[in-house]
Design an enzyme around this catalytic site. Structure first.
Site, PDB file in Angstrom:
ATOM      1  CG  ASN A 153      -1.855   1.085   1.359  1.00  0.00           C
ATOM      2  OD1 ASN A 153      -1.793   2.046   0.594  1.00  0.00           O
ATOM      3  ND2 ASN A 153      -2.759   0.993   2.312  1.00  0.00           N
ATOM      4  NE  ARG A 179      -6.129   1.997   0.021  1.00  0.00           N
ATOM      5  CZ  ARG A 179      -6.420   2.539   1.202  1.00  0.00           C
ATOM      6  NH1 ARG A 179      -5.617   2.374   2.213  1.00  0.00           N
ATOM      7  NH2 ARG A 179      -7.527   3.228   1.349  1.00  0.00           N
ATOM      8  CG  HIS A 203     -12.171   5.143   2.922  1.00  0.00           C
ATOM      9  ND1 HIS A 203     -12.677   6.271   3.514  1.00  0.00           N
ATOM     10  CD2 HIS A 203     -10.837   5.169   3.169  1.00  0.00           C
ATOM     11  CE1 HIS A 203     -11.709   6.951   4.093  1.00  0.00           C
ATOM     12  NE2 HIS A 203     -10.563   6.298   3.889  1.00  0.00           N
ATOM     13  NE  ARG A 245      -7.454  13.181   2.978  1.00  0.00           N
ATOM     14  CZ  ARG A 245      -7.704  11.883   2.781  1.00  0.00           C
ATOM     15  NH1 ARG A 245      -8.628  11.518   1.923  1.00  0.00           N
ATOM     16  NH2 ARG A 245      -7.033  10.967   3.439  1.00  0.00           N
ATOM     17  CB  ILE A 277     -12.023   8.228  14.769  1.00  0.00           C
ATOM     18  CG1 ILE A 277     -10.805   9.134  14.567  1.00  0.00           C
ATOM     19  CG2 ILE A 277     -13.066   8.911  15.642  1.00  0.00           C
ATOM     20  CD1 ILE A 277     -11.089  10.419  13.781  1.00  0.00           C
ATOM     21  CD  GLU A 316     -10.978  -0.288  13.480  1.00  0.00           C
ATOM     22  OE1 GLU A 316      -9.912  -0.626  14.032  1.00  0.00           O
ATOM     23  OE2 GLU A 316     -11.138  -0.303  12.244  1.00  0.00           O
ATOM     24  CD  GLU A 327      -8.253   0.288   4.295  1.00  0.00           C
ATOM     25  OE1 GLU A 327      -7.335   0.516   5.103  1.00  0.00           O
ATOM     26  OE2 GLU A 327      -8.873   1.186   3.713  1.00  0.00           O
TER      27      GLU A 327
HETATM   28  P1  ADP Z   1      -5.701   6.337   8.370  1.00  0.00           P
HETATM   29  O1  ADP Z   1      -6.860   6.947   7.643  1.00  0.00           O
HETATM   30  O2  ADP Z   1      -4.426   7.127   8.230  1.00  0.00           O
HETATM   31  O3  ADP Z   1      -5.546   4.840   8.165  1.00  0.00           O
HETATM   32  P2  ADP Z   1      -6.511   5.544  11.036  1.00  0.00           P
HETATM   33  O4  ADP Z   1      -7.656   4.708  10.606  1.00  0.00           O
HETATM   34  O5  ADP Z   1      -5.324   4.878  11.624  1.00  0.00           O
HETATM   35  O6  ADP Z   1      -6.054   6.557   9.925  1.00  0.00           O
HETATM   36  O7  ADP Z   1      -7.102   6.576  12.137  1.00  0.00           O
HETATM   37  C1  ADP Z   1      -6.305   7.551  12.742  1.00  0.00           C
HETATM   38  C2  ADP Z   1      -7.202   8.345  13.686  1.00  0.00           C
HETATM   39  O8  ADP Z   1      -7.710   7.449  14.698  1.00  0.00           O
HETATM   40  C3  ADP Z   1      -6.456   9.459  14.420  1.00  0.00           C
HETATM   41  O9  ADP Z   1      -7.252  10.632  14.444  1.00  0.00           O
HETATM   42  C4  ADP Z   1      -6.316   8.909  15.813  1.00  0.00           C
HETATM   43  O10 ADP Z   1      -6.255   9.899  16.784  1.00  0.00           O
HETATM   44  C5  ADP Z   1      -7.600   8.114  15.948  1.00  0.00           C
HETATM   45  N1  ADP Z   1      -7.501   7.194  17.072  1.00  0.00           N
HETATM   46  C6  ADP Z   1      -6.740   6.091  17.181  1.00  0.00           C
HETATM   47  N2  ADP Z   1      -6.853   5.543  18.412  1.00  0.00           N
HETATM   48  C7  ADP Z   1      -7.725   6.349  19.104  1.00  0.00           C
HETATM   49  C8  ADP Z   1      -8.259   6.341  20.425  1.00  0.00           C
HETATM   50  N3  ADP Z   1      -7.941   5.393  21.293  1.00  0.00           N
HETATM   51  N4  ADP Z   1      -9.129   7.307  20.754  1.00  0.00           N
HETATM   52  C9  ADP Z   1      -9.472   8.278  19.894  1.00  0.00           C
HETATM   53  N5  ADP Z   1      -9.004   8.340  18.630  1.00  0.00           N
HETATM   54  C10 ADP Z   1      -8.129   7.393  18.244  1.00  0.00           C
END
Ligand code: ADP
Length: 392
Positions: free
Chosen positions: A9, A87, A175, A235, A323, A325, A373
């Site tokens: 990816n 990807r 996505h 974004r 966020i 999850e 993914e």
């Molecule tokens: P990407 O789109 O880069 O793959 P991710 O799916 O890894 O991003 O999501 C990153 C976001 O998830 C960040 O804003 C991060 O702060 C948030 N995040 C990860 N763990 C937590 C948590 N425990 N509580 C709140 N937000 C979280």
């Protein structure tokens, strides 16, 4: 012989990798080459989470792929790659499934670069680097847009002159690998729900939502590019196009400056003036951070409402992405505003990150399903070389 499938990816300065066995969902190894360039770092770990020692030239994507493979070969000397899955952000209007890469497909994907100038070139560079490193191994392109090719015309058209639609100015949605995974996982966990009206909220650094009817995408919040819809880490999400005219006409901004503003300086970062990271904002004690989260929650509430209208109701809401999850607070705040559509969150389940976080009596089921993914790419690559049934 360790027969395996590699997934790649490639981003502008990063390369996410995973090595999957011929069958099974657990990768043998996974990791990330980050900050590719003079300061490149490579972090790989095995299935137990133990770091794998690795070194190499990380100044280019080609160098990073070689470094990754050197590391894997050191740990699995009898490694035999059956396929490599990539990807690819844009597959255009016609690719509704993964495709085996040949020169013809590469040329076609190059022609889509103007539609995704910040992502497509890196994805294609990753494919070319892998083709050079593994000339005999089949390469499989998995498109973020493919899952949405079931959208009806009303969903993928803008009210612009038709000639623009015909030349490709339409809503593609992104996505898709994540939504494909969630749709499959929902069909496995709760088949009766998977047949119904489902909204998936992929809330990460990039964020979007998708409306599914019987597992098929009917609409999504991202459009022509991955800028539209929800506000994201950096974004902007949906914005009145009149703002762009104002920036050009009144402030004399160039296309490059506007692009930087919309992709890198907006969203949670722009609103908070602090960070693109939800964890940092949740921990911060400033009114701007609080407003940034409030704006994010409000836009999520609004988009769920819009997508539910498209589906004629809702049977399940599913959260995924970093966020979705992990942030109990954001999930709770979104759900609290959606009581009118039968959503009733169980705070204990939500706090525990349970797979189902709605109450037993709620009309609409709310779930948390960690997305994967990489596994979708690995399955597609396996299917393409006949290692398993077509998973797409
Ligand atoms: P990407 O789109 O880069 O793959 P991710 O799916 O890894 O991003 O999501 C990153 C976001 O998830 C960040 O804003 C991060 O702060 C948030 N995040 C990860 N763990 C937590 C948590 N425990 N509580 C709140 N937000 C979280």
């Amino acid at each position: 012989m360790t027969r395996a499938v590699l997934t790649l990816n490639a981003g502008s300065s990063s390369l996410k990798v995973a090595l999957f066995p011929e069958t099974g969902d657990m990768p043998l190894a996974s990791g990330l080459a980050d900050r590719i360039g003079p300061d490149g770092v490579l972090k790989l770990k095995d299935a137990q989470g133990v770091a794998l020692a690795s070194t190499g030239d990380l100044t280019t994507h080609e160098g990073a792929i070689t470094a990754v493979m050197d590391c894997f070969r050191a740990h699995w000397p009898d490694l035999d790659l059956c396929a490599i899955g990539h990807r690819v952000v844009h597959g255009g209007a016609h690719h509704a499934k993964p495709a085996i890469v040949d020169e013809h497909l590469l040329a076609e994907l190059e022609r889509l670069t103007p539609f995704a100038p910040l992502h497509q070139p890196h994805n294609l560079a990753g494919i070319r680097a892998a083709m050079a490193a593994f000339p005999g191994v089949p390469q499989v392109a998995c498109f973020d847009t493919a899952f949405h090719r079931t959208n009806p015309w009303v969903s993928d058209s803008f009210a612009l002159p038709r000639a623009l639609y015909d030349e490709g100015v339409r809503r593609y949605g992104f996505h898709g690998l994540s939504y494909g995974y969630i749709a499959g996982e929902l069909a496995r966990r709760a088949p009766h729900l998977a047949e119904g009206r489902v909204i998936v909220a992929h809330l990460g650094n990039g964020a979007s939502m998708c409306a599914l009817q019987n597992g098929r995408s009917m609409a999504s919040t991202m459009g022509f590019t991955a800028l539209d819809g929800l506000p994201m880490g950096t974004r902007c999400g949906q914005v009145d196009p009149g703002v762009l005219l104002y920036l050009m006409d009144q402030k004399g901004m160039t296309a490059a400056q506007i692009s930087d503003l919309l992709y890198r300086q907006s969203g949670l970062l722009g609103l908070s003036g602090l960070s693109n990271d939800m964890r940092t904002l949740e921990a911060a004690n400033t009114p701007e951070a609080a407003q940034a989260i409030e704006h994010f929650v409000f836009r999520c509430q609004r988009e769920v409402g819009g997508l539910a209208a498209v589906l004629g109701g809702i049977d399940a809401l599913i959260f995924c992405g970093g966020i979705g999850e992990n942030s109990r607070a954001v999930r709770a705040r979104i759900c609290e505003r959606l009581g009118w559509m039968g959503i009733d969150i169980d705070y204990g389940r939500n706090a525990a990150n349970d797979p189902v976080i709605s109450t037993d009596l709620a009309r609409t089921t709310v779930m948390v399903i960690p997305t994967n993914e990489e596994l979708v790419i690995a399955r597609a690559a396996r299917a393409a070389v006949g290692l398993m049934e077509d998973a797409a």
